[in-house]
Design an enzyme around this catalytic site. Structure first.
Site, PDB file in Angstrom:
ATOM      1  N   THR A 130       0.825  -1.202   0.000  1.00 17.06           N
ATOM      2  CA  THR A 130       0.000   0.000   0.000  1.00 17.06           C
ATOM      3  C   THR A 130       0.862   1.255   0.000  1.00 17.06           C
ATOM      4  O   THR A 130       2.000   1.237   0.495  1.00 17.06           O
ATOM      5  CB  THR A 130      -0.904   0.006   1.251  1.00 17.06           C
ATOM      6  OG1 THR A 130      -1.562   1.267   1.371  1.00 17.06           O
ATOM      7  CG2 THR A 130      -0.095  -0.224   2.518  1.00 17.06           C
ATOM      8  N   ASP A 131       0.287   2.366  -0.499  1.00 16.75           N
ATOM      9  CA  ASP A 131       1.005   3.637  -0.416  1.00 16.75           C
ATOM     10  C   ASP A 131       1.021   4.194   0.996  1.00 16.75           C
ATOM     11  O   ASP A 131       1.765   5.143   1.295  1.00 16.75           O
ATOM     12  CB  ASP A 131       0.408   4.665  -1.381  1.00 16.75           C
ATOM     13  CG  ASP A 131      -1.056   4.994  -1.112  1.00 16.75           C
ATOM     14  OD1 ASP A 131      -1.664   4.389  -0.210  1.00 16.75           O
ATOM     15  OD2 ASP A 131      -1.596   5.866  -1.833  1.00 16.75           O
ATOM     16  N   GLU A 132       0.239   3.623   1.898  1.00 18.39           N
ATOM     17  CA  GLU A 132       0.189   4.126   3.270  1.00 18.39           C
ATOM     18  C   GLU A 132       1.515   3.941   4.009  1.00 18.39           C
ATOM     19  O   GLU A 132       1.754   4.594   5.025  1.00 18.39           O
ATOM     20  CB  GLU A 132      -0.951   3.461   4.040  1.00 18.39           C
ATOM     21  CG  GLU A 132      -2.311   3.798   3.457  1.00 18.39           C
ATOM     22  CD  GLU A 132      -3.459   3.320   4.318  1.00 18.39           C
ATOM     23  OE1 GLU A 132      -3.379   3.434   5.546  1.00 18.39           O
ATOM     24  OE2 GLU A 132      -4.452   2.825   3.746  1.00 18.39           O
ATOM     25  N   TYR A 155      -1.502  -0.471  11.043  1.00 15.59           N
ATOM     26  CA  TYR A 155      -1.658  -1.175   9.760  1.00 15.59           C
ATOM     27  C   TYR A 155      -0.512  -0.852   8.820  1.00 15.59           C
ATOM     28  O   TYR A 155       0.172  -1.755   8.305  1.00 15.59           O
ATOM     29  CB  TYR A 155      -2.989  -0.807   9.106  1.00 15.59           C
ATOM     30  CG  TYR A 155      -3.015  -1.104   7.620  1.00 15.59           C
ATOM     31  CD1 TYR A 155      -2.841  -2.400   7.143  1.00 15.59           C
ATOM     32  CD2 TYR A 155      -3.179  -0.080   6.683  1.00 15.59           C
ATOM     33  CE1 TYR A 155      -2.836  -2.671   5.789  1.00 15.59           C
ATOM     34  CE2 TYR A 155      -3.183  -0.345   5.325  1.00 15.59           C
ATOM     35  CZ  TYR A 155      -3.011  -1.638   4.879  1.00 15.59           C
ATOM     36  OH  TYR A 155      -3.005  -1.903   3.529  1.00 15.59           O
ATOM     37  N   LYS A 159       2.558  -3.256   7.238  1.00 13.00           N
ATOM     38  CA  LYS A 159       2.812  -3.445   5.812  1.00 13.00           C
ATOM     39  C   LYS A 159       4.219  -2.984   5.441  1.00 13.00           C
ATOM     40  O   LYS A 159       4.894  -3.604   4.602  1.00 13.00           O
ATOM     41  CB  LYS A 159       1.766  -2.705   4.981  1.00 13.00           C
ATOM     42  CG  LYS A 159       0.379  -3.328   5.026  1.00 13.00           C
ATOM     43  CD  LYS A 159       0.341  -4.745   4.473  1.00 13.00           C
ATOM     44  CE  LYS A 159       0.555  -4.784   2.972  1.00 13.00           C
ATOM     45  NZ  LYS A 159       0.431  -6.176   2.451  1.00 13.00           N
TER      46      LYS A 159
END
Length: 345
Positions: A130-132, A155, A159
């Site tokens: 994810t870009d998060e 989260y 990741k």
């Protein structure tokens, strides 16, 4: 190509499974069937001769070894993960357990399998992220493959850790990996705890539509079927050790997105009053990143992929799908945590 897809009963994973079968690949779908899984997501391919399902947890090393030995895949697409930020605030340990430990277990099983087969050059381990992991942008600028990691939620931290493990297995052991970091997905089969399905279902129920903070947070929205196309491109044509940022070129503030959904729904299923009247601003989520945006130049120039569905078109498709598939989402509304505000710690 025979592809082992982990998390293939989830939202993005099932889109990949459906597309891969349509493209003539064989697919082994490995899923633990947690609260967010729905076998209906892959019902249209469940009887296909090129499809197989394995009910297993990526944290189970013996199961991973057994399944790899049984099916002999040419590639692994790793999508299995805990993904909901609000849930990670309440239960961070579950995210570390699945996303970090589970990825390590799968990497070790993949490494042993790859080595036993003589280290074939064509094998790929594709880690979907994810870009998060990059944290929060200000009002300008974009994430790309060189952006430093700065996760702000349990989260995204989990990741980020799994991304680092995958890179380490490539650098240390030579495992041929590719990685991708995507922007926010939306579309059919989206589990009803994320923003867009929450808005749709709250609107249809005549309930208040909650918007965190002032609704100023910005996301780059990617239609899930476009993402599935990108993931297959990365898997089949990406260079080992390479990372690809995947975005939808569709930035929108949360409040503008919600108003778009409401106005579109006004046209598709008119109610006594405009759905926008149901919007309410609520206390923001802790550590809520302000803005995400992706520069997808690399995947466009190297692999020839770019998004094909505009945000307006995609929202229309998504709304029509939810209106036509009420049985699917109603069955999920009774699951743990659905419809309840989480992550307020």
């Amino acid at each position: 190509m025979k592809i082992l897809v982990t998390g293939g009963v989830g939202f993005i994973g099932s889109a990949v499974v459906r597309l891969a079968i349509a493209r003539g690949h064989e697919v082994v779908n490995l899923d633990a069937l947690t609260y967010a899984a729905c076998l209906g997501n892959v019902a249209q391919v469940a009887g296909h001769p090129a499809y197989a399902f394995e009910h297993a947890d990526i944290r189970d090393a013996a199961a991973m070894t057994r399944i790899l030995t049984r099916h002999q895949p040419d590639a692994i697409m790793h999508l299995a993960a805990e993904t909901h930020v609000d849930r990670s605030i309440d239960s961070p340990g579950a995210f570390v357990d699945t996303n970090v430990t589970g990825t390590m277990v799968l990497l070790e099983a993949a490494r042993a399998y790859w080595q036993q087969r003589g280290r074939p050059e064509g094998f790929r381990f594709h880690h979907v992220s994810t870009d998060e992991v990059f944290g929060s942008l200000g009002p300008t600028g974009f994430f790309n493959e060189a952006t430093p990691y700065a996760p702000n939620s349990p989260y995204s931290a989990s990741k980020a850790a799994s991304d680092h493990l995958v890179r380490a297995w490539h650098a240390t052991y030579g495992l041929p990996v590719v990685l991708s970091n995507c922007s926010n997905n939306y579309g059919p089969f989206h589990f009803p705890e994320k923003l867009i399905p929450v808005v749709i279902l709250k609107a249809l129920a005549g309930e208040e539509i909650p918007i965190y903070g002032a609704g100023e947070n910005v996301r780059d929205w990617l239609y899930v079927e476009d993402h599935a196309e990108a993931l297959l491109a990365v898997l089949t044509r990406g260079a080992p050790g390479r990372t690809y940022a995947i975005g939808g070129n569709a930035e929108a503030r949360n409040i503008d997105l919600v108003r778009m959904i409401c106005s579109t729904l006004d046209g598709l299923r008119p109610a006594a009053a405009p759905y926008g009247d149901q919007i309410r601003f609520v206390t923001d989520r802790p550590g809520h990143d302000l803005r995400y945006a992706i520069d997808a130049t690399r995947i466009r120039e190297e692999l020839g992929w770019q998004p094909s569905v505009t945000l307006t078109e995609g929202i229309g498709r998504t709304l029509r799908w939810y209106l036509e598939n009420e049985d699917w989402w109603r069955a999920l509304q009774v699951r743990d945590g659905v419809g309840v505000r989480l992550g307020v710690a």
